[in-house]
Design an enzyme around this catalytic site. Structure first.
Site, PDB file in Angstrom:
ATOM      1  N   SER A  63       2.879   0.189  -3.941  1.00 20.53           N
ATOM      2  CA  SER A  63       2.212  -0.729  -5.184  1.00 20.53           C
ATOM      3  C   SER A  63       1.593   1.105  -5.884  1.00 20.53           C
ATOM      4  CB  SER A  63       0.556  -0.527  -4.452  1.00 20.53           C
ATOM      5  OG  SER A  63       0.137  -0.141  -3.788  1.00 20.53           O
ATOM      6  N   GLY A  64       1.539   2.032  -5.935  1.00 21.08           N
ATOM      7  CA  GLY A  64       0.799   2.931  -6.589  1.00 21.08           C
ATOM      8  C   GLY A  64       1.863   3.262  -7.676  1.00 21.08           C
ATOM      9  N   GLY A 112       0.623  -1.149  -0.312  1.00 25.35           N
ATOM     10  CA  GLY A 112       0.009  -0.529   0.187  1.00 25.35           C
ATOM     11  C   GLY A 112       0.846   0.946   0.298  1.00 25.35           C
ATOM     12  N   THR A 113       0.938   2.253  -0.653  1.00 21.51           N
ATOM     13  CA  THR A 113       0.951   3.638  -0.627  1.00 21.51           C
ATOM     14  C   THR A 113       1.599   3.662  -2.003  1.00 21.51           C
ATOM     15  OG1 THR A 113       2.474   2.927   1.676  1.00 21.51           O
ATOM     16  CG2 THR A 113       3.468   4.889  -0.246  1.00 21.51           C
ATOM     17  N   THR A 114       2.375   5.547  -2.241  1.00 18.40           N
ATOM     18  CA  THR A 114       2.830   5.358  -3.679  1.00 18.40           C
ATOM     19  C   THR A 114       3.997   6.226  -2.332  1.00 18.40           C
ATOM     20  OG1 THR A 114       0.962   6.105  -4.892  1.00 18.40           O
ATOM     21  CG2 THR A 114       2.577   6.507  -5.819  1.00 18.40           C
TER      22      THR A 114
END
Lengths: 236, 221
Positions: A145-146, A15-17
């Site tokens: 993930s982004g 999770g995250t960019t």
């Protein structure tokens, strides 16, 4: 639907960019602000860009706990190192400390980090430390993930020798594009600019970001739309 | 389990020493994530080490070897670690980790020249090692080695050696999805090490059958 198929060759998505970009004179670090536990958004305004020293920051992705503890340890070691050295630690040293911990505990940790900062010897530098603990110096780095949605974007939009403002605009645009498509990224865009003059933190709230495909201009209420388009009642 | 991986390494003995080729890709699962990873490094004065598999393990091995070479130099006894010794050391390291069920997830190619004697060997992640005139890791085993078996011969010139390696790398480019079109060829001779700057290979797509492959077989794909 095969829910638990663990394909050993496919990495875990996180999770995250997070993004780190070098420019002519320093670096710009950027991140979204969503922390999710499963499908629930536990924190919609988290700060994923963490300070290690005055001149080195790290973008955290993956397991929140793992990335926090690694940052804490590195901050502790860097502090001691700075005292012994008598001058600010270099970005390379900070990155290598992160690698040491990431590699040494690779079986336990699930965190991808981007270390960025400025020192007087090498100027602005970005180091990517993905899962597994590989250390790789790059002119720009993307993670989380982004980031899957940004490889093509950066292939096209990145260029060497940008100015500070160009670099920051690129980072904000990129994070906002990733947020548009990645469910695990969202909230606000935070940026941290580090150069010889110091550190600047910026904040771009969700409603100030550009709109992309199939996104609409946010409104206060349907009622406002109805009132502006026509004073007559709706016709069926 | 490996995360960031390098694809094949191919190496051959030639007239003056060893030639080694590897692309500069670091894959992350199916994503071609890093495209400037140097997977061939010089070790000491006499050897080259190329690796495929997990890059972080390769970086760790390089650090260990750095220490080894340092100690070797500190002895200042006129002797220096050659490729055969390094190959032996690496074999032990890899095999011991395998025995602890915690392997270094890499395949290594070790080549070098010492006192006129050319050496080329390979160590796999489970400690399987051997020496040969031509070696390859990963996909290279399946695609490059048959070519090398056919076309390698003793006393290849530098130009012929490079052409042979490029032939292998081109096949790997076509047929191995994790190969990236940016490679380096390294050379080691008695005189020393040269690692070429990164470059790309031209590929051929001009077969007439490629234009319209289903022309003569309506409905097929």
């Amino acid at each position: 639907m095969d829910l638990n198929q663990d394909d050993l060759s496919a990495p875990h998505s996180m999770g995250t960019t997070i993004i780190g970009v070098t420019y002519n004179g320093g670096v710009v670090l950027g991140a979204d602000s969503r922390t999710s536990t499963g499908v629930y958004v536990a924190n919609r305004a988290s700060d994923k860009i963490t300070q290690l020293t005055d001149n080195v920051y790290v973008c955290r992705s993956g397991s929140a706990a793992d990335s926090q503890i690694v940052s804490d340890y590195v901050r502790y070691f860097l502090h001691q190192h700075t005292i012994q050295l008598g001058q600010p630690a270099t970005v390379k040293v900070a990155a290598n400390l992160v690698r040491l911990i990431s590699y040494g505990n690779k079986n336990m940790l699930q965190t991808g980090l981007i270390v960025g900062g400025w020192d007087k010897y090498e100027g602005g530098k970005i180091y990517g430390i993905p899962l597994g603990g590989t250390l790789i110096e790059q002119p720009f780095a993307i993670g989380g993930s982004g980031s899957s949605y940004l490889y093509g974007f950066f292939d096209q939009a990145w260029k060497e020798g940008m100015t500070k403002d160009e670099a920051e605009q690129l980072v904000v645009k990129a994070v906002s594009l990733a947020i548009a498509r990645d469910g695990a990224s969202g909230g606000v865009v935070r940026t941290v600019i580090i150069n010889s003059e110091g550190v600047t933190r910026n904040f771009y709230p969700g409603d100030k970001l550009p709109l992309w495909h199939e996104e609409l201009e946010p409104q206060n209420s349907l009622l406002d739309i109805l009132n502006t388009t026509s004073p007559e009642p709706m016709n069926m | 389990y490996p995360y960031v991986t390098g694809s094949s390494v191919v190496a051959i003995k030639y007239k003056d020493g060893i030639l080694m080729a590897a692309d500069m890709g670091g894959s992350y699962g199916s994503t071609l994530r890093y495209k400037s990873v140097e997977r061939i490094k010089p070790i000491g004065k006499h050897s080259l080490l190329g690796a495929s598999g997990e890059i972080s393990d390769f970086q760790e091995i390089l650090q260990n070897l750095d220490e080894l070479i340092l100690y070797d130099n500190m002895w200042d006894d006129g002797n220096s670690l050659g490729p055969k010794e390094l190959h032996s050391y690496l074999t032990r390291v890899m095999y011991n980790r395998r025995n602890k069920f915690d392997p270094l997830w890499s395949s290594l190619v070790l080549g070098g020249v010492k006192k006129g004697h050319k050496y080329l060997g390979m160590v796999s992640m489970i400690g399987l090692n051997f020496e040969d005139n031509h070696v390859a890791t990963g996909f290279g085993n399946h695609l490059a080695r048959p070519i090398l078996r056919d076309e390698w011969h003793e006393n290849l010139s530098f130009e012929d050696g490079v052409k042979l390696l490029e032939k292998c790398m081109r096949v790997l480019l076509y047929r191995d999805r994790s190969t990236v079109n940016k490679l380096q060829i390294a050379k080691i001779t008695e005189e020393g090490v040269t690692i070429s700057q990164p470059y790309s290979l031209k590929t051929f797509w001009g077969f007439s059958a490629f234009q319209n492959p289903t022309q003569d077989a309506e409905g097929s794909w």
